[in-house]
Every structure is written in structure tokens, then in C-alpha cells.
Design an enzyme around this catalytic site. Structure first.
Site, PDB file in Angstrom:
ATOM      1  N   ASP A  10     -35.205 -12.881 -26.860  1.00  0.00           N
ATOM      2  CA  ASP A  10     -35.935 -11.718 -27.383  1.00  0.00           C
ATOM      3  C   ASP A  10     -35.631 -11.419 -28.850  1.00  0.00           C
ATOM      4  OD1 ASP A  10     -37.126 -11.273 -24.882  1.00  0.00           O
ATOM      5  OD2 ASP A  10     -35.417 -10.056 -24.226  1.00  0.00           O
ATOM      6  N   HIS A  45     -26.702 -31.862 -31.339  1.00  0.00           N
ATOM      7  CA  HIS A  45     -25.550 -31.456 -30.527  1.00  0.00           C
ATOM      8  C   HIS A  45     -25.384 -29.944 -30.433  1.00  0.00           C
ATOM      9  CE1 HIS A  45     -21.217 -31.966 -29.225  1.00  0.00           C
ATOM     10  NE2 HIS A  45     -21.878 -32.821 -28.469  1.00  0.00           N
ATOM     11  N   LYS A  73     -25.682 -26.065 -29.141  1.00  0.00           N
ATOM     12  CA  LYS A  73     -25.601 -25.407 -27.839  1.00  0.00           C
ATOM     13  C   LYS A  73     -25.791 -23.912 -28.078  1.00  0.00           C
ATOM     14  CE  LYS A  73     -22.206 -28.868 -26.799  1.00  0.00           C
ATOM     15  NZ  LYS A  73     -21.885 -29.346 -28.144  1.00  0.00           N
TER      16      LYS A  73
END
Length: 119
Positions: free
Chosen positions: A70, A63, A65
Site C-alpha cells: 500500500d 538477490h 528480498k
């Protein structure tokens, strides 16, 4: 560009990911194995276009996010990478440049990457 998100179904975001891939940027995506099969999910589309995509193998939802760019920028929050999140939901996203947080999230990403399976 390391992306670890529950789902991706916003075509604009998917096209931006694909555009980065086409420009030669190394893109890796981890997503939830159940959500990848949802109507509108772009996960398999990205894999078909050559983006390196893996799905979690746990019995629970992956779950997260977050994304790391870079090894210098961390994007994290409640924001699901969906059309609803982009247009109507109440969501949050934070952009961070803290090296210790980036290291921590990179460790999490690498662990999940090694545990997940390729499409």
C-alpha cells in the site's frame, strides 16, 4: 503489493500472495530468472494463476528480498521467501513505515520492473 524477492518456495507465502490477488489486490512480483527454475519454486505457479510476475534479465542474480504494501509499509531483510527460511534458518526481517525508505525501494522496484521480462 510489490514483491521483489530472490525466490519464493514457501507454499504458505505463495498461497497468501495468491489469496491477495484473488481478492483484487494488485500484486506484482519480481524474482530471479535462475531461481524461478529451481525445484519447489512457486514463481511459475503464481504466474499461471494470474499474478503479474516478471523475471530479471541480468546475467547476475536479482538477490533482493523486499516487499512494499500500500505504499505505506516496507518489509526488508535477509529472509528468503522459502520454507527453510520460515522454519529452520536464522533470518531477519524488518517492517518499516519510513516514507523516504519506501520511496527509495519503490524507485528500485519500478526500475527492475521495467528491465525485467514477463512470464
Amino acid at each position: 503489493m510489490d514483491i521483489c524477492v530472490f525466490t519464493i518456495s514457501d507454499n504458505n507465502i505463495s498461497e497468501a500472495i495468491l489469496s491477495a490477488h484473488k481478492k483484487g489486490i494488485n500484486v506484482r512480483v519480481i524474482s530471479d530468472n535462475d531461481k524461478a527454475n529451481d525445484k519447489g519454486s512457486d514463481v511459475y505457479y503464481l504466474a499461471e494463476k494470474g499474478v503479474d510476475v516478471k523475471l530479471d534479465t541480468s546475467p547476475n542474480h536479482m538477490h533482493h528480498k523486499f516487499a512494499i504494501f500500500d505504499q505505506k509499509v516496507l518489509v526488508n531483510g535477509s529472509f528468503n521467501w522459502t520454507r527453510s527460511a520460515s522454519t529452520v534458518n536464522e533470518e531477519n526481517i524488518t517492517v518499516l513505515y519510513d516514507a523516504s525508505l519506501i520511496t527509495s525501494f519503490t524507485t528500485t522496484f519500478e526500475s527492475l520492473w521495467n528491465e525485467s521480462h514477463s512470464i
